[in-house]
Design an enzyme around this catalytic site. Structure first.
Site, PDB file in Angstrom:
ATOM      1  N   ARG A 162       7.461  10.639  -5.514  1.00 51.37           N
ATOM      2  CA  ARG A 162       6.440  11.264  -6.338  1.00 51.37           C
ATOM      3  C   ARG A 162       7.165  12.164  -7.338  1.00 51.37           C
ATOM      4  O   ARG A 162       8.266  12.644  -7.076  1.00 51.37           O
ATOM      5  CB  ARG A 162       5.489  12.112  -5.487  1.00 51.37           C
ATOM      6  CG  ARG A 162       4.729  11.326  -4.422  1.00 51.37           C
ATOM      7  CD  ARG A 162       3.867  12.266  -3.591  1.00 51.37           C
ATOM      8  NE  ARG A 162       3.072  11.542  -2.596  1.00 51.37           N
ATOM      9  CZ  ARG A 162       3.443  11.313  -1.341  1.00 51.37           C
ATOM     10  NH1 ARG A 162       4.632  11.770  -0.915  1.00 51.37           N
ATOM     11  NH2 ARG A 162       2.670  10.654  -0.505  1.00 51.37           N
ATOM     12  N   LYS A 185       3.930  15.113   1.019  1.00 51.34           N
ATOM     13  CA  LYS A 185       2.620  15.730   1.206  1.00 51.34           C
ATOM     14  C   LYS A 185       2.438  16.165   2.652  1.00 51.34           C
ATOM     15  O   LYS A 185       2.829  15.469   3.575  1.00 51.34           O
ATOM     16  CB  LYS A 185       1.514  14.739   0.833  1.00 51.34           C
ATOM     17  CG  LYS A 185       1.358  14.511  -0.666  1.00 51.34           C
ATOM     18  CD  LYS A 185       0.145  13.649  -0.943  1.00 51.34           C
ATOM     19  CE  LYS A 185      -0.088  13.483  -2.436  1.00 51.34           C
ATOM     20  NZ  LYS A 185      -1.285  12.653  -2.720  1.00 51.34           N
ATOM     21  N   HIS A 253       3.681   8.098 -12.286  1.00 54.49           N
ATOM     22  CA  HIS A 253       3.276   7.657 -10.946  1.00 54.49           C
ATOM     23  C   HIS A 253       3.268   6.139 -10.849  1.00 54.49           C
ATOM     24  O   HIS A 253       3.454   5.582  -9.763  1.00 54.49           O
ATOM     25  CB  HIS A 253       1.899   8.210 -10.601  1.00 54.49           C
ATOM     26  CG  HIS A 253       1.622   8.248  -9.123  1.00 54.49           C
ATOM     27  ND1 HIS A 253       2.365   9.026  -8.252  1.00 54.49           N
ATOM     28  CD2 HIS A 253       0.715   7.584  -8.368  1.00 54.49           C
ATOM     29  CE1 HIS A 253       1.911   8.852  -7.015  1.00 54.49           C
ATOM     30  NE2 HIS A 253       0.921   7.984  -7.057  1.00 54.49           N
ATOM     31  N   ARG A 256       6.351   4.718  -9.308  1.00 53.93           N
ATOM     32  CA  ARG A 256       6.332   4.702  -7.840  1.00 53.93           C
ATOM     33  C   ARG A 256       5.535   3.505  -7.335  1.00 53.93           C
ATOM     34  O   ARG A 256       5.947   2.827  -6.391  1.00 53.93           O
ATOM     35  CB  ARG A 256       5.720   6.013  -7.347  1.00 53.93           C
ATOM     36  CG  ARG A 256       5.465   6.110  -5.842  1.00 53.93           C
ATOM     37  CD  ARG A 256       5.011   7.536  -5.526  1.00 53.93           C
ATOM     38  NE  ARG A 256       4.159   7.631  -4.351  1.00 53.93           N
ATOM     39  CZ  ARG A 256       4.604   7.818  -3.111  1.00 53.93           C
ATOM     40  NH1 ARG A 256       5.896   7.901  -2.876  1.00 53.93           N
ATOM     41  NH2 ARG A 256       3.755   7.934  -2.101  1.00 53.93           N
ATOM     42  N   HIS A 279       3.467   7.496   3.173  1.00 53.52           N
ATOM     43  CA  HIS A 279       2.023   7.421   3.390  1.00 53.52           C
ATOM     44  C   HIS A 279       1.702   7.742   4.849  1.00 53.52           C
ATOM     45  O   HIS A 279       2.329   7.206   5.765  1.00 53.52           O
ATOM     46  CB  HIS A 279       1.500   6.015   3.076  1.00 53.52           C
ATOM     47  CG  HIS A 279       1.443   5.722   1.616  1.00 53.52           C
ATOM     48  ND1 HIS A 279       1.375   4.438   1.106  1.00 53.52           N
ATOM     49  CD2 HIS A 279       1.434   6.542   0.533  1.00 53.52           C
ATOM     50  CE1 HIS A 279       1.326   4.484  -0.208  1.00 53.52           C
ATOM     51  NE2 HIS A 279       1.362   5.751  -0.583  1.00 53.52           N
ATOM     52  N   TYR A 288      -1.195  -2.260  -1.846  1.00 55.34           N
ATOM     53  CA  TYR A 288      -0.202  -3.032  -2.591  1.00 55.34           C
ATOM     54  C   TYR A 288      -0.265  -4.516  -2.254  1.00 55.34           C
ATOM     55  O   TYR A 288       0.149  -5.347  -3.056  1.00 55.34           O
ATOM     56  CB  TYR A 288       1.197  -2.462  -2.332  1.00 55.34           C
ATOM     57  CG  TYR A 288       1.349  -1.076  -2.873  1.00 55.34           C
ATOM     58  CD1 TYR A 288       1.490  -0.849  -4.232  1.00 55.34           C
ATOM     59  CD2 TYR A 288       1.301   0.030  -2.030  1.00 55.34           C
ATOM     60  CE1 TYR A 288       1.592   0.432  -4.742  1.00 55.34           C
ATOM     61  CE2 TYR A 288       1.402   1.316  -2.521  1.00 55.34           C
ATOM     62  CZ  TYR A 288       1.542   1.514  -3.878  1.00 55.34           C
ATOM     63  OH  TYR A 288       1.633   2.784  -4.387  1.00 55.34           O
TER      64      TYR A 288
END
Length: 308
Positions: A162, A185, A253, A256, A279, A288
């Site tokens: 990110r 995150k 982004h 990524r 994730h 994806y």
């Protein structure tokens, strides 16, 4: 807004949010959104039911009350995606509160979220990703700034970082080895392999950068030596994508997204890609696979004789 909720209910909300932070690693922005959504929900219930919402009134919310709240959101033109997010916050809080207070939360938990079309990631093609990196490098007048911008974008595409993660690197991360430990995150850590092209891009930038680099300094510096602002990377990639004729979705982004999509199309394992991206849920990474299927169908329709 807090006037619509009793001190006991407000304390319960704060306790739940603290648990989301401590146990689930929810990010600060996520906690802020949860709090806003729940206070809005309670404010509506105060007006709808004509009484302040303490713990006891909250436990008496009915299916009819939930329908009235969701109808209110639709009248205010709140989109289906946002309604689903708000309902998710309310459900999460009620699941915890019902367990603590000993009431039946079926009316809240059974409320159905509206259906919405999930936005698929919009990756660049391999050629476009390379062209973006090359174009970003020649935007700046100063060669060290061009090298810096190219190094940042190379890390986004080459390592799936990110932009906040790339700009969060410091002198402690140098010299870049074959892997980086990234804190993403919610404070979740992951190990990310660093491809030779990314290491080389960072080395070139460091050779040209006019500022001293200590352990505590940001790796990527602004023109005056302070930490680089993400806005500048967004600005330079926007300029590059306009020059290249790429769509508005060609953002930092998107690099990524491109990293993940290109790995998957090359036969990468979905769970491994989940770990590389950081994730929390495999369902996020599974988006994806949809992108890959869409591209596959485009190739099929263009190439198969019977599809034309």
């Amino acid at each position: 807004m807090t006037a619509a909720i009793s001190p006991a209910a407000l304390a319960a909300l704060d306790d739940w949010l603290a648990g989301q932070s401590a146990l689930r690693g929810a990010a600060k922005n996520t906690l802020t959104a949860y709090r806003t959504d729940l206070l809005d929900f309670i404010a509506f219930m105060t007006h709808h039911k004509g009484e302040p919402q303490g713990l006891a009134p909250l436990a008496r919310v009915t299916t009819s009350d939930m329908r009235a709240w969701m109808a209110h959101l639709r009248r205010d033109d709140v989109g289906s995606r946002s309604v689903a997010r708000k309902l998710s916050a309310v459900r999460g809080f009620y699941r915890w509160l019902a367990d603590r207070e000993g009431f039946e939360p079926t009316a809240v938990l059974s409320a159905r979220a509206p259906k919405f079309q999930k936005k698929l990631p919009r990756p660049l093609t391999k050629d476009a990703a390379r062209a973006m990196i090359d174009s970003v490098e020649v935007q700046a007048k100063d060669s060290w700034i061009g090298a810096r911008d190219a190094a940042v974008v190379t890390l986004l595409y080459g390592c799936g970082l990110r932009i906040s993660e790339a700009l969060g690197l410091t002198g402690r991360d140098l010299p870049l080895g074959e892997a980086l430990r990234i804190t993403g995150k919610g404070g979740k850590e992951r190990i990310v392999p660093v491809i030779p092209a990314a290491r080389k891009a960072v080395e070139v930038y460091l050779q040209l950068c006019p500022y001293e680099m200590t352990h505590d300094d940001a790796l990527f510096r602004g023109q005056r030596g302070g930490p680089l602002n993400a806005r500048l990377i967004r600005k330079v990639t926007e300029k590059a994508r306009l020059q290249l004729g790429l769509p508005a979705t060609a953002t930092p982004h998107a690099m990524r997204h491109s990293f993940a999509t290109h790995l998957l199309s090359a036969g990468g394992d979905l769970r491994a890609i989940q770990e590389l991206l950081g994730h929390a849920s495999l369902s996020t990474t599974q988006a994806y696979t949809s992108v890959d299927e869409v591209q596959l169908m485009k190739v099929y329709e263009a190439a198969h004789p019977k599809a034309r």
